[in-house]
Design an enzyme around this catalytic site. Structure first.
Site, mmCIF file in Angstrom:
data_model
loop_
_atom_site.group_PDB
_atom_site.id
_atom_site.type_symbol
_atom_site.label_atom_id
_atom_site.label_comp_id
_atom_site.label_asym_id
_atom_site.label_seq_id
_atom_site.Cartn_x
_atom_site.Cartn_y
_atom_site.Cartn_z
ATOM 1 N N ARG A 255 0.690 -1.221 0.008
ATOM 2 C CA ARG A 255 -0.121 0.019 -0.037
ATOM 3 C C ARG A 255 0.801 1.308 -0.103
ATOM 4 N NH1 ARG A 255 -3.125 0.895 5.070
ATOM 5 N NH2 ARG A 255 -1.798 2.737 5.318
ATOM 6 N N HIS A 259 -4.714 4.848 4.401
ATOM 7 C CA HIS A 259 -5.616 3.835 4.365
ATOM 8 C C HIS A 259 -6.890 4.591 3.701
ATOM 9 C CE1 HIS A 259 -8.779 1.018 5.814
ATOM 10 N NE2 HIS A 259 -9.291 1.948 6.258
ATOM 11 N N TYR A 268 3.349 5.300 10.875
ATOM 12 C CA TYR A 268 3.667 3.850 11.111
ATOM 13 C C TYR A 268 4.251 3.248 9.943
ATOM 14 C CZ TYR A 268 -0.769 3.205 8.832
ATOM 15 O OH TYR A 268 -2.007 3.503 7.554
HETATM 16 C C1 LIG Z 1 -16.033 -5.716 11.101
HETATM 17 C C2 LIG Z 1 -15.204 -4.728 11.131
HETATM 18 N N1 LIG Z 1 -14.265 -4.300 12.014
HETATM 19 C C3 LIG Z 1 -13.278 -3.221 11.949
HETATM 20 C C4 LIG Z 1 -13.507 -2.422 10.995
HETATM 21 C C5 LIG Z 1 -12.542 -1.224 10.751
HETATM 22 N N2 LIG Z 1 -11.836 -1.244 9.690
HETATM 23 C C6 LIG Z 1 -11.993 -0.607 8.828
HETATM 24 S S1 LIG Z 1 -10.752 -1.039 7.611
HETATM 25 C C7 LIG Z 1 -10.090 -1.953 8.378
HETATM 26 C C8 LIG Z 1 -8.876 -2.742 8.066
HETATM 27 C C9 LIG Z 1 -9.099 -3.546 6.770
HETATM 28 O O1 LIG Z 1 -8.026 -3.993 6.238
HETATM 29 P P1 LIG Z 1 -7.978 -5.111 5.058
HETATM 30 O O2 LIG Z 1 -8.940 -6.126 4.781
HETATM 31 O O3 LIG Z 1 -6.635 -5.454 4.907
HETATM 32 O O4 LIG Z 1 -8.434 -3.948 3.868
HETATM 33 P P2 LIG Z 1 -7.630 -2.720 3.180
HETATM 34 O O5 LIG Z 1 -8.171 -1.387 4.010
HETATM 35 O O6 LIG Z 1 -6.124 -2.884 3.460
HETATM 36 O O7 LIG Z 1 -8.082 -2.739 1.856
HETATM 37 C C10 LIG Z 1 -10.449 -2.113 9.647
HETATM 38 C C11 LIG Z 1 -10.072 -2.890 10.778
HETATM 39 C C12 LIG Z 1 -14.395 -2.645 10.031
HETATM 40 N N3 LIG Z 1 -14.549 -1.859 9.137
HETATM 41 N N4 LIG Z 1 -15.296 -3.668 10.241
#
Ligand SMILES: Cc1ncc(C[n+]2csc(CCOP(=O)(O)OP(=O)(O)O)c2C)c(N)n1
Ligand SMILES: [Mg+2]
Length: 345
Positions: A255, A259, A268
């Protein structure tokens, strides 16, 4: 019982580096397809870059940028037929553009306006899932339904590396494998879940190894290589249509953007690594490939970029011209019988 080989652990690549690593080709993609893939990459890249500007200008709300994820989205979607369904997360918010959705619809979604709600049937694109991994069981159930009805269509679900730690991912993957549902599980591994790095997410040496446990084939691919992504997805779709069940695809990138607009990754992330990875980003990589093949010249590049910018100019104007929504609409599809507190409020 399915016979499953250990998942492929090397990264599949087709595009070379213009130096020691030679370029490959993909069967079934003609020159016109290659140029169409490039046009789509430019369109979704432009959507993403303009959205960041619109956010800064206060014209859309919080936005999850996908800069660097474009080859995974375009390559995977191109391997599907129009009847196949896509189940996106917030990271693939603009995937509908590849199915003819207006860019103003997606901008409206990020503006929190009801004009951003689309009918999934119209585009074969399900609603964006913000709760992590919840779209995986949705897609598994949908694909199983297609199989039960003897229909040809399959489903592809996008999710991140972080999503593989969720129960919903496990339930969806396991269910799809047991039911031999025609599903492609597409993991966009960008090596971060907000600020959680991959090595804190899993003890597995590669996410693709999870495929073995579910009894399905797993393929690992370079996510910055649109042709490798297309090829791996096309093979998975073929298996799904043949009744051979789901495939787990792990596409790997790093990435290179925050985010989302509310995140400050300088707290980080490794800035030197980001700089390095940005030099190898997917749209430029494919552009160099096409130039090496003599298919692309400056004029066409400029034309495609102008067209995409034009789409965005018109889209933001259309989204901003929407009349203010009626607040009651917020509840219209949420309750058959609104709770008294809401009804009286
Ligand atoms: C069930 C749930 N838990 C926590 C969150 C908070 N949250 C939003 S994005 C994220 C990270 C997700 O990472 P990843 O699956 O690697 O996807 P990326 O954002 O890197 O595309 C989290 C923990 C959420 N949206 N839904
Ligand atoms: Mg991630």
């Amino acid at each position: 019982m399915a016979q499953v080989l250990p998942a492929e652990s090397g990264l599949r690549r087709v595009i070379g580096d213009g130096d020691t690593m030679p370029d490959g080709t993909v069967t079934g993609l003609e020159d016109d397809d290659l140029l169409e893939l490039y046009r789509q990459l430019v369109l979704v890249r432009t959507y993403d870059e303009r959205s960041l500007v619109y956010h800064r200008q206060g014209r859309i709300g919080t936005y999850a940028m996908y800069w660097g994820h474009e080859a995974m989205q375009v390559g995977a979607a191109y391997a599907l037929d129009r009847e196949d369904w896509i189940f996106p997360s917030y990271r693939e918010s603009a995937i509908g553009l590849l199915r003819g959705m207006e860019a103003s619809t997606v901008l409206s979604w990020w503006r929190g306006h009801p004009a951003g709600w689309w009918n999934p049937r119209e585009f074969g694109v399900a609603s964006l899932c913000v709760p992590i991994a919840t779209q995986v069981p949705h897609a598994a159930g949908f694909a199983w339904g297609k199989r039960l009805r003897g229909q040809r269509a399959c489903a592809l679900v996008f999710f991140g590396d972080g999503a593989t730690s969720e129960g919903a991912f496990h339930e969806g993957a396991n269910f799809a494998a047991v039911m031999r549902a025609p599903l492609v599980l597409f993991c966009s591994n960008n090596q971060w879940a907000i600020s959680t790095p991959l090595d804190a997410q899993t003890a597995a040496s590669a996410l693709v190894d999870k495929a073995v446990g579910y009894g399905m084939p797993g393929v690992r691919v370079d996510g910055t290589d649109v042709l490798a992504v297309y090829e791996a997805t096309a093979e998975a779709v073929e298996r799904a249509r043949a009744g051979d069940g789901p495939t787990f695809l792990e596409a790997v990138i790093y990435r290179c953007a925050p985010h989302g607009t509310a995140d400050d990754p300088s707290a980080y992330i490794d800035a030197v690594r980001v700089e390095e990875e940005r030099r190898n980003e997917c749209v430029g990589r494919f552009e160099h490939y096409l130039r090496r093949r003599g298919l692309l010249a400056d004029e066409l590049v400029a034309q495609m970029r102008d067209e995409a910018l034009d789409v965005m100019r018109q889209a933001i104007a259309a989204a901003e011209a929407e009349p203010a929504p009626d607040p009651d609409e917020l509840f219209e599809h949420a309750y058959a019988d609104p709770p008294p507190g809401l009804r009286d409020g």
